[in-house]
Enzyme design. Structure first.
Site: not given
Ligand code: NAD
Length: 325
Positions: A150, A192, A194, A219-220, A284
């Site tokens: 990822y 979900e 932590a 872990q932090t 982290r």
């Molecule tokens: P989330 O999973 O709730 O939202 C991602 C959305 O992308 C989902 O609704 C999913 O259906 C959609 N998706 C996935 N594949 C798809 C496709 N092929 N076509 C159309 N839609 C698609 O995640 P989030 O927590 O809202 O995160 C949003 C972004 O932030 C992501 O890119 C994630 O990697 C990044 N991010 C989030 C966090 C966090 O803590 N939430 C941390 C680091 C990075």
């Protein structure tokens, strides 16, 4: 000025909050996702359900020049999804294809500012072995060695956005999110993270009961409430700074401490049982020096404030589920 905005991943946790926020500013917003938001109706003016891995669908929805585009769609989950190794090929393929398709379609339409959400998971694992002193300064990213596929995909896509900026003159902005949490997020579907998992476990256990924690709990991490994440995203997108820049909290806690804080908010005594499970890196924390320097702003609300509203929402979900049964 009223803007025309595209939000990819608008059915997800951060995306659905972002649409609401952009609508509250008076803009016209198109949301796109595989699915509608799970917990409440979308606020978007137009919502396209479809797969961003499909090039022709992406061209259809990018049918004009958007002033701003927020690309949040990704194959995403908590430690139970990302760190087991079982979903690696899917995670890399899905997310890379989304970014390749979306960027190319935006280039063809000469779209305005493009925000991309990367993740703190792209930082080298060596920098995150000491739980008390993790190094997540933006310039510590290379030599690269993320601990998950990822993270590798995020790094690849950061470079993809930067390459499009360099070669095609696109205006891109990149943030590395650190553990965003809050209401309307996954809390019981295996994806979900932590804070939501701890809120659910504490909400479901009786006073004086025991809950399971993956690993030794020392872990932090730091956790940022979604409202401040959006503030950072919008400030960055409309700034002159390209990034990549951390958007996260620098209030670092151990997972054991996180449990204690949730238990205190719930007014319960909760015992912890440490069991084997995927835990990710040992430490982290968001390094907020660069965001403060470049934007003159950094997240500042306290973890407990976000935990309070999140716990309240998850407790409602737990109680509603119990009534359903
Ligand atoms: P989330 O999973 O709730 O939202 C991602 C959305 O992308 C989902 O609704 C999913 O259906 C959609 N998706 C996935 N594949 C798809 C496709 N092929 N076509 C159309 N839609 C698609 O995640 P989030 O927590 O809202 O995160 C949003 C972004 O932030 C992501 O890119 C994630 O990697 C990044 N991010 C989030 C966090 C966090 O803590 N939430 C941390 C680091 C990075």
């Amino acid at each position: 000025m009223k803007k025309t905005i595209l939000v990819c991943g608008a059915g997800g946790f951060i995306g659905s909050h972002l649409v609401k926020r952009l609508k509250s500013e008076g803009h016209w917003v198109r949301g796109v996702d595989l699915k509608y938001p799970r917990y409440e109706p979308t606020s978007a003016d137009d919502f396209a359900v479809g797969d961003l891995r499909d090039q022709s669908f992406v061209r259809d929805i990018v049918d004009r020049r958007f002033d701003e585009v927020y690309q949040l769609a990704a194959d995403m989950g908590g430690a139970g999804f990302v760190f087991t190794g079982e979903n690696d090929a899917e995670i890399m393929q899905n997310s890379a294809m989304i970014n390749l398709n979306v960027l190319e379609a935006l280039r063809r339409r000469n779209c305005g500012r493009v925000f991309y959400s990367s993740s703190a998971c792209m930082y080298p694992q060596e920098n995150q072995v000491d739980p008390d002193n993790p190094n997540c300064a933006e310039d510590s990213a290379y030599p690269a060695h993320p601990d998950s596929e990822y993270g590798w995909e995020k790094l690849f896509s950061e470079r993809l956005y930067l390459a499009y900026a360099r070669n095609h003159g696109m205006v891109v902005r990149i943030a590395r999110f650190h553990n965003i949490f809050g209401e309307l997020g996954s809390w019981s579907d295996g994806r979900e993270k932590a804070p939501a998992a701890m809120c659910r476990k504490v909400a479901m256990v009786e006073d004086g009961g025991t809950i399971d924690i993956w690993g030794d709990g020392s872990q932090t991490r730091s956790f940022l409430h979604v409202s401040e994440c959006l503030e950072g995203v919008i400030r960055l997108t409309r700034s002159d700074f390209v990034g990549p820049v951390n958007i996260g909290s620098d209030e670092m806690v151990t997972i054991n401490e996180l449990v204690d804080r949730v238990a205190a908010i719930a007014g319960k005594t909760v015992h912890k049982r440490h069991i084997p499970g995927p835990t990710g890196v040992r430490g982290r924390n968001s390094d907020n020096r660069l965001i403060r320097e470049k934007l003159g702003w950094a997240p500042s609300t306290r973890l407990d404030d976000g935990l309070r509203s999140t716990y309240r929402w998850i407790l409602q979900q737990v109680e509603a589920k119990m009534v359903d049964r």
